[in-house]
Design a protein around this motif. Structure first.
Motif, PDB file in Angstrom:
ATOM      1  N   ARG A   1     -22.390  35.120  17.714  1.00  0.00           N
ATOM      2  CA  ARG A   1     -23.430  36.081  18.090  1.00  0.00           C
ATOM      3  C   ARG A   1     -24.507  35.208  18.762  1.00  0.00           C
ATOM      4  NH1 ARG A   1     -23.078  36.672  12.704  1.00  0.00           N
ATOM      5  NH2 ARG A   1     -22.339  34.894  11.642  1.00  0.00           N
ATOM      6  N   ASN A   2     -25.709  35.665  18.775  1.00  0.00           N
ATOM      7  CA  ASN A   2     -26.759  34.846  19.388  1.00  0.00           C
ATOM      8  C   ASN A   2     -26.545  34.625  20.882  1.00  0.00           C
ATOM      9  OD1 ASN A   2     -27.826  34.638  16.876  1.00  0.00           O
ATOM     10  ND2 ASN A   2     -27.258  32.478  16.566  1.00  0.00           N
ATOM     11  N   VAL A   3     -25.972  35.610  21.506  1.00  0.00           N
ATOM     12  CA  VAL A   3     -25.925  35.594  22.954  1.00  0.00           C
ATOM     13  C   VAL A   3     -26.266  37.018  23.387  1.00  0.00           C
ATOM     14  CG1 VAL A   3     -24.535  35.196  25.011  1.00  0.00           C
ATOM     15  CG2 VAL A   3     -24.072  33.886  22.930  1.00  0.00           C
ATOM     16  N   SER A   4     -27.141  37.149  24.338  1.00  0.00           N
ATOM     17  CA  SER A   4     -27.518  38.500  24.770  1.00  0.00           C
ATOM     18  C   SER A   4     -26.310  39.159  25.423  1.00  0.00           C
ATOM     19  CB  SER A   4     -28.666  38.441  25.766  1.00  0.00           C
ATOM     20  OG  SER A   4     -28.194  38.018  27.015  1.00  0.00           O
ATOM     21  N   PRO A   5     -26.194  40.459  25.230  1.00  0.00           N
ATOM     22  CA  PRO A   5     -25.037  41.185  25.753  1.00  0.00           C
ATOM     23  C   PRO A   5     -24.830  40.967  27.242  1.00  0.00           C
ATOM     24  CG  PRO A   5     -26.351  42.594  24.330  1.00  0.00           C
ATOM     25  CD  PRO A   5     -27.112  41.305  24.486  1.00  0.00           C
ATOM     26  N   GLU A   6     -25.917  40.930  28.005  1.00  0.00           N
ATOM     27  CA  GLU A   6     -25.758  40.778  29.458  1.00  0.00           C
ATOM     28  C   GLU A   6     -25.187  39.404  29.792  1.00  0.00           C
ATOM     29  OE1 GLU A   6     -29.426  41.097  28.456  1.00  0.00           O
ATOM     30  OE2 GLU A   6     -28.479  42.892  27.638  1.00  0.00           O
ATOM     31  N   THR A   7     -25.788  38.378  29.202  1.00  0.00           N
ATOM     32  CA  THR A   7     -25.302  37.032  29.458  1.00  0.00           C
ATOM     33  C   THR A   7     -23.832  36.923  29.087  1.00  0.00           C
ATOM     34  OG1 THR A   7     -27.476  36.315  28.701  1.00  0.00           O
ATOM     35  CG2 THR A   7     -25.838  34.604  29.098  1.00  0.00           C
ATOM     36  N   ARG A   8     -23.527  37.423  27.905  1.00  0.00           N
ATOM     37  CA  ARG A   8     -22.150  37.344  27.432  1.00  0.00           C
ATOM     38  C   ARG A   8     -21.207  37.975  28.452  1.00  0.00           C
ATOM     39  NH1 ARG A   8     -20.072  36.718  22.552  1.00  0.00           N
ATOM     40  NH2 ARG A   8     -22.064  37.083  21.527  1.00  0.00           N
ATOM     41  N   GLN A   9     -21.563  39.150  28.894  1.00  0.00           N
ATOM     42  CA  GLN A   9     -20.688  39.855  29.814  1.00  0.00           C
ATOM     43  C   GLN A   9     -20.502  39.077  31.112  1.00  0.00           C
ATOM     44  OE1 GLN A   9     -18.905  42.468  28.789  1.00  0.00           O
ATOM     45  NE2 GLN A   9     -17.815  41.810  30.631  1.00  0.00           N
ATOM     46  N   GLN A  10     -21.604  38.530  31.580  1.00  0.00           N
ATOM     47  CA  GLN A  10     -21.529  37.798  32.841  1.00  0.00           C
ATOM     48  C   GLN A  10     -20.601  36.585  32.713  1.00  0.00           C
ATOM     49  OE1 GLN A  10     -24.971  35.577  33.806  1.00  0.00           O
ATOM     50  NE2 GLN A  10     -24.300  35.086  35.881  1.00  0.00           N
ATOM     51  N   VAL A  11     -20.808  35.842  31.630  1.00  0.00           N
ATOM     52  CA  VAL A  11     -19.976  34.667  31.401  1.00  0.00           C
ATOM     53  C   VAL A  11     -18.509  35.065  31.279  1.00  0.00           C
ATOM     54  CG1 VAL A  11     -19.459  32.800  29.790  1.00  0.00           C
ATOM     55  CG2 VAL A  11     -21.837  33.378  30.308  1.00  0.00           C
ATOM     56  N   LEU A  12     -18.283  36.123  30.506  1.00  0.00           N
ATOM     57  CA  LEU A  12     -16.922  36.612  30.331  1.00  0.00           C
ATOM     58  C   LEU A  12     -16.283  36.930  31.677  1.00  0.00           C
ATOM     59  CD1 LEU A  12     -16.229  36.403  27.502  1.00  0.00           C
ATOM     60  CD2 LEU A  12     -17.105  38.704  27.089  1.00  0.00           C
ATOM     61  N   ASN A  13     -17.060  37.575  32.530  1.00  0.00           N
ATOM     62  CA  ASN A  13     -16.540  37.936  33.847  1.00  0.00           C
ATOM     63  C   ASN A  13     -16.111  36.702  34.637  1.00  0.00           C
ATOM     64  OD1 ASN A  13     -16.956  40.613  33.373  1.00  0.00           O
ATOM     65  ND2 ASN A  13     -18.938  40.692  34.421  1.00  0.00           N
ATOM     66  N   VAL A  14     -16.988  35.724  34.656  1.00  0.00           N
ATOM     67  CA  VAL A  14     -16.676  34.518  35.415  1.00  0.00           C
ATOM     68  C   VAL A  14     -15.433  33.824  34.855  1.00  0.00           C
ATOM     69  CG1 VAL A  14     -17.487  32.233  36.066  1.00  0.00           C
ATOM     70  CG2 VAL A  14     -19.052  34.188  36.143  1.00  0.00           C
ATOM     71  N   ILE A  15     -15.385  33.740  33.533  1.00  0.00           N
ATOM     72  CA  ILE A  15     -14.233  33.100  32.896  1.00  0.00           C
ATOM     73  C   ILE A  15     -12.952  33.788  33.304  1.00  0.00           C
ATOM     74  CG2 ILE A  15     -13.045  32.875  30.683  1.00  0.00           C
ATOM     75  CD1 ILE A  15     -15.725  32.208  29.432  1.00  0.00           C
ATOM     76  N   GLN A  16     -13.006  35.081  33.222  1.00  0.00           N
ATOM     77  CA  GLN A  16     -11.856  35.895  33.601  1.00  0.00           C
ATOM     78  C   GLN A  16     -11.470  35.630  35.047  1.00  0.00           C
ATOM     79  OE1 GLN A  16     -10.828  39.130  31.706  1.00  0.00           O
ATOM     80  NE2 GLN A  16      -9.019  38.601  32.914  1.00  0.00           N
ATOM     81  N   GLU A  17     -12.490  35.661  35.876  1.00  0.00           N
ATOM     82  CA  GLU A  17     -12.267  35.579  37.312  1.00  0.00           C
ATOM     83  C   GLU A  17     -11.612  34.276  37.735  1.00  0.00           C
ATOM     84  OE1 GLU A  17     -15.294  35.850  41.090  1.00  0.00           O
ATOM     85  OE2 GLU A  17     -15.797  36.855  39.206  1.00  0.00           O
TER      86      GLU A  17
END
Lengths: 336, 336
Positions: B27-43
């Motif tokens: 936890r301790n990650v803001s939802p927006e940041t998390r999503q953005q990072v997830l997107n890049v990782i995926q990409e």
DNA sequence: CTGAAAGCGCTTACAG
DNA sequence: CTGAAAGCGCTTACAG
């Protein structure tokens, strides 16, 4: 808690660079120092941390072994145990470890990525016999060293170790031909498996050599399982074969059952030759004449060759094809 | 060449700590940041380097699987393929990898050290059935989490998953008893194998329950191979058994052959029950009544349990014993 | 022949 | 919620 290079260095009064050098058998260490370090390592039973080594050197000394589970008779056929045994034994000798992936269809995507990019293996052996296995194209597109067990006709530059399936079935069918059989049926492997198609190829070659025309009515596609061999017989029987070459022992065993039920005598009415030489082949009724393939040696050579590819990269693809052997038992009816 | 955490961080304009956090689902990650990072990782199809992770975290998420090659019928019995399959499938689900060691006698020493101290595995599953296997004591003395496939009577605190061999042979022998057989012979496994002794134990239990005295003349030690079953029959026959419980299907198959050659009818003269339910058991003559054991589930449970041990250590040893099942075919002569 | 130092790609307190 | 920094245990130029 486990000891590190640093600990050894302190004990010996040298730097950790030196310890690293003796562990990796580099020259540039005085004989006395080397011996002393060796003694200490021996004494305290030191094992270098492979994760650290992998990270620093970019080499882990582990090989991946990928085995697709899609294929049929995976548990009745000792192919994979023998292959694994060969790979493992040679890895032991070469001081490599082996990471195993049984590749289940659902996980395939994840597997490929993991193998290619997680930095845990220096190379991978894939034992896929599917013509169009996605893992093969992923590997071909990636830059991780790899080697196939089984050749791939579409990619001439791939490294592989294979059994000579063409020569094997040629041997089998020639034997039948020499025993004066002329209407030789065959149950093939699936069309999308290279080994299956190679075994059909050997069948055609032998026929051709003897000037026997290829008769499509005498060839039925199976899927390497016992059951498919059993039902193939129904299609073949109306065409009055006097012999059968089955592209696998498992299918031959099913065929034997079907023949038995149809009151057809083996080998008197129909001679039968299989392929694989699984242990069960010696116990069918009658015992099965078949083609033996050196699976364990394939595994061993695969490991050895892949290590060479990793340690001494060249542009030449390494490709080796191992000969097979005709094992004569009773089902072919040749009384020597 | 492969991308690193740092690359992801740069692209996302965050620190690598943050990227590490989202990868590890903290936890301790803001939802927006998390999503953005997830997107890049995926990409960009990012895979964290496991060697680095292993080094930093002290956890590699790989399990060792040690299989001793000493044992006999390793290639005719699908035990190991099934076990490996179960372990591998569950590891896939739990996002672990599996490192395989086929433990050949000569390499045993090196193997143990490597497994215990090279930092490549978080724990190990050993499938040794030898009473006094040196690897077992090495593991017991070490501090790496491990789990045995097969219980160990001498060490009550060991983690294990086993099949209920005692109950299985009890089932087999009880079935013979219910079919009015009274002179039940048995071919046992080797004395130094726990499963072998457990299966003898179940035999005694059943006899005892029916008030039949134990007759040493009717028990012969085998080594789980076909051949040992064959020769055991020579010793048993003079004592006029009316039934046979064989501690393995392979031995039962050898016994069947010997019985056949001696012109003794199965099941009329001697009823036969095996143990293992190998595929071949359905194809013996007559088809073999036997005890089925859930090997694949054993493998699966072994992996799952070991992961629990690694991730949630407790003092309680984890011990699970899986039930077996009587598979009735023709060799026992019970016409339902 | 030997050592000091940087670096491999992560995780993990620690401080904010 | 986020980042700077230290550290995991090795290897490997580089300097001497």
């Amino acid at each position: 808690m486990p000891l590190t290079l640093e600990d050894i260095a302190r004990i010996c009064g040298v730097s950790r660079s030196t310890v690293s050098r003796v562990i990796n058998s580099e020259r540039n260490v005085s004989p006395e120092t080397r011996q002393q370090v060796l003694n200490v390592i021996q004494e305290i039973n030191f094992q270098p941390n492979l994760a650290a080594r992998g990270l620093a050197a970019g080499k882990t000394r582990v090989l991946g072994l990928v085995i697709p589970m899609g294929v049929g008779a995976i548990f009745t056929d000792p192919f994979f145990p023998l292959l694994i045994h060969g790979v493992s034994a040679t890895c032991n000798e070469l001081d490599y470890s082996v990471m195993l992936w049984l590749d289940e269809p659902e996980y395939e995507r994840r597997t490929v990525r993991q193998i290619l990019y997680n930095g845990l293996v220096d190379g991978v052996i894939v034992s896929s016999m599917l013509m169009d296995d996605p893992i093969l194209t992923a590997l071909a597109d990636g830059k991780l060293p790899y080697l196939q067990v089984g050749r791939h006709p579409a990619n001439p530059r791939v490294n592989f170790v294979d059994v000579d399936n063409i020569q094997g079935s040629y041997l089998a069918v020639s034997h039948l031909l020499k025993s004066d059989r002329r209407r030789i049926a065959t149950i093939t492997g699936p069309k999308n498996m290279i080994a299956g198609m190679d075994r059909l190829q050997g069948y055609r070659l032998a026929l051709e050599e003897w000037g026997i025309p290829f008769n499509p009515a005498l060839v039925v596609e199976g899927n390497f399982t016992d059951l498919s061999g059993y039902s193939a017989i129904q299609h073949i029987l109306p065409h009055h074969p006097d012999a059968l070459f089955s592209a696998s022992d498992a299918m031959a065993s099913g065929a034997l059952r079907a023949l038995h039920e149809a009151n057809i005598r083996v080998p008197e009415d129909v001679a039968v030759v299989g392929f694989d030489d699984i242990p069960f082949a010696a116990h069918t009724d009658p015992p099965l004449t078949t083609i033996h393939q050196p699976i364990q040696r394939v595994g061993s050579l695969a490991a050895q060759t892949l290590v060479e590819i990793i340690e001494q990269p060249t542009n030449q693809p390494r490709q080796v094809i191992l000969p097979t052997e005709l094992i004569i038992r009773s089902s072919c009816g040749c009384k020597v």
